[in-house]
Design a protein around this motif. Structure first.
Motif, short mmCIF file in Angstrom:
data_model
loop_
_atom_site.label_atom_id
_atom_site.label_comp_id
_atom_site.label_asym_id
_atom_site.label_seq_id
_atom_site.Cartn_x
_atom_site.Cartn_y
_atom_site.Cartn_z
N PRO A 144 -11.12 -4.14 4.38
CA PRO A 144 -10.05 -4.03 3.39
C PRO A 144 -8.72 -3.69 4.05
O PRO A 144 -8.67 -3.22 5.19
N ASP A 145 -7.63 -3.92 3.32
CA ASP A 145 -6.29 -3.74 3.88
C ASP A 145 -6.05 -2.35 4.45
O ASP A 145 -5.44 -2.20 5.51
N ASN A 146 -6.53 -1.31 3.76
CA ASN A 146 -6.15 0.05 4.13
C ASN A 146 -6.84 0.58 5.38
O ASN A 146 -6.47 1.64 5.90
N MET B 175 0.83 -1.21 0.00
CA MET B 175 0.00 0.00 0.00
C MET B 175 0.86 1.26 0.00
O MET B 175 0.55 2.25 -0.68
N GLN B 176 1.94 1.23 0.77
CA GLN B 176 2.85 2.39 0.79
C GLN B 176 3.47 2.61 -0.58
O GLN B 176 3.53 3.75 -1.07
N GLU B 177 3.93 1.54 -1.20
CA GLU B 177 4.60 1.66 -2.50
C GLU B 177 3.65 2.12 -3.59
O GLU B 177 4.05 2.83 -4.51
N GLN B 178 2.38 1.75 -3.47
CA GLN B 178 1.39 2.10 -4.49
C GLN B 178 0.58 3.35 -4.15
O GLN B 178 -0.32 3.72 -4.88
N GLY B 179 0.91 4.00 -3.03
CA GLY B 179 0.21 5.20 -2.63
C GLY B 179 -1.23 4.98 -2.25
O GLY B 179 -2.08 5.86 -2.46
#
Length: 435
Positions: free
Chosen positions: A357-359, A215-219
């Motif tokens: 969800p993940d976020n 999630m960090q890498e994909q913003g």
């Protein structure tokens, strides 16, 4: 995404070991509440002093939702590892300071006031533990073993409670009553410092979860995860909260309540209640893993439903055994409680994780778990003790437990119906979820 190879074991150890420390620190107060009642409320009679001490125990749960919001947000914004490392130090510090407090005889009213403040700090910290640890395990787990991986967290809670009860049993057996009430009660609280530092070190040396890293890498990290949870998933907050009260509150009026029930209500030796609690909690840890394992093979809500219905059925008979029975009867009661509680607890971390969800997972888990504890669990020992005091009915805890299980059944039915029709959270459900 999942962690592969030997890293899996390291993650389980980090989550379970840190969780153990958090819950040892939090639970030791409950087990020593009859002693603390005499140390901090010496002018009250036995039952009223116990009620005052249990009220402070419950007050810590009021701040759990606050901690859930704060640390859930941080866990979804800064990472699961960071928040877990922080909360364990906060809990350990508060526990150690409780062990250093002066008694009422030395400091007067300042002593119970300071005790209350430190318990509130513990509650704030505990509000951030479940969501972070459950997210950590779920996001590193193989997809077909999420139930048993998640059960490691719930089992570590049971082990922490068992160790707390075992330590209490040993201290009460070894120490004279006078020494226990003067200085001996401090020992289990002071042990919180080395345990906390050790848990912090373990957690600082693990990798962040693959899901959060991606999630960090994909913003894709949520800007306001708590706001998003309440805005988009509020119905699952309600259903999830109801579904897990069988575990979160059920444990407080069964296995964890026994020391206070035996000494404060039945006027029996504290050591008897601690021994019964220790035996039940030891078995409970094993049943939790069994529940998690079963939930990887059968729908998780079905396993939990079986546990909730079972607890409702055995509530009155088991309390009859506790009140009137000897050692064997008490053993039968605590094993029955442990078995059905384990079926409700084992699948819970994975089930709740699959609903979000993940976020926003860390925030969702933290909020649901803390609300369930604050609303139904934290004050449960106080409520059932007060019910016994006002009504004179020693079976009051059993009736309260039956009410909790009815609520749990309703929550589980709600989750099963909504998930079956995919009307809620359609994009949050993993394709292989076993909710």
């Amino acid at each position: 995404m999942e962690t592969k190879g030997p890293g899996k074991a390291k993650i389980v150890v980090a989550a379970a070991a840190g969780n153990f420390v958090e819950w040892y620190d939090f639970a030791i107060y409950g087990y020593f509440s009859p002693v603390l009642a005499k140390v901090f409320f010496p002018d009250s009679d036995g039952l009223n002093g116990l009620l005052a001490t249990l009220a402070i125990f419950g007050a810590a749960f009021v701040l759990r939702p606050v901690g859930a919001v704060i640390f859930g947000h941080l866990g979804d914004r800064r990472g699961r590892r960071w928040v877990l490392s922080f909360v364990i130090l906060t809990m350990a510090g508060a526990t150690t300071l409780i062990g250093l407090l002066p008694s009422y005889a030395s400091a007067g009213v300042l002593a119970p006031v300071a005790l209350t403040v430190l318990r509130l700090v513990q509650g704030l910290s505990a509000g951030g533990e479940f969501g972070g640890a459950a997210s950590l395990l779920f996001e590193h787990a193989p997809s077909r073993k999420r139930g048993v991986f998640g059960s490691a967290q719930a089992a570590s809670i049971a082990v922490a409670l068992a160790v707390s009860a075992g330590l209490g049993t040993a201290l009460t057996a070894w120490m004279s009553d006078a020494f226990l009430h003067s200085q001996g009660w401090r020992i289990p609280f002071l042990l919180g410092l080395p345990l906390g530092v050790g848990g912090w070190y373990i957690r600082r040396n693990i990798d962040e979860t693959p899901s959060f890293t991606a999630m960090q890498e994909q913003g894709q990290v949520a800007d306001s995860p708590v706001k998003e949870v309440f805005r988009g998933h509020w119905r699952m907050i309600i259903a999830g909260t109801g579904a897990i009260v069988s575990w979160t509150a059920g444990g407080y009026v069964t296995l964890q309540f026994l020391p206070a029930f035996f000494e404060g209500v039945l006027d029996r030796k504290l050591s008897e209640g601690l021994t019964a609690s220790l035996c039940g909690l030891t078995a409970y840890a094993g049943f939790i893993v069994l529940g998690g394992w079963l939930s990887d093979r059968v729908a998780r809500w079905k396993v939990m439903m079986g546990g909730a219905i079972g607890l409702a059925v055995v509530a009155v008979p088991c309390y009859q055994l506790l009140i009137h029975g000897g050692a064997f009867s008490i053993g039968v009661a605590v094993i029955l409680f442990a078995g059905f509680l384990g079926l409700t607890a084992g699948p819970t971390p994975a089930m709740l994780s699959e609903l979000a969800p993940d976020n926003v997972r860390n925030s969702y888990l933290s909020i649901v778990y803390s609300v369930a504890n604050a609303a139904f669990g934290g004050f449960a020992p106080y409520i059932v003790t007060a019910l016994v005091s006002s009504s004179g009915n020693l079976l009051s805890p059993a009736f309260y437990l039956i009410g909790l299980e009815a609520l749990a059944v309703a929550g589980l039915v709600g989750i099963s119906v909504h998930m079956r029709h995919r009307a809620l959270l359609p994009d949050a459900m993993p394709a292989d979820a076993r909710v």
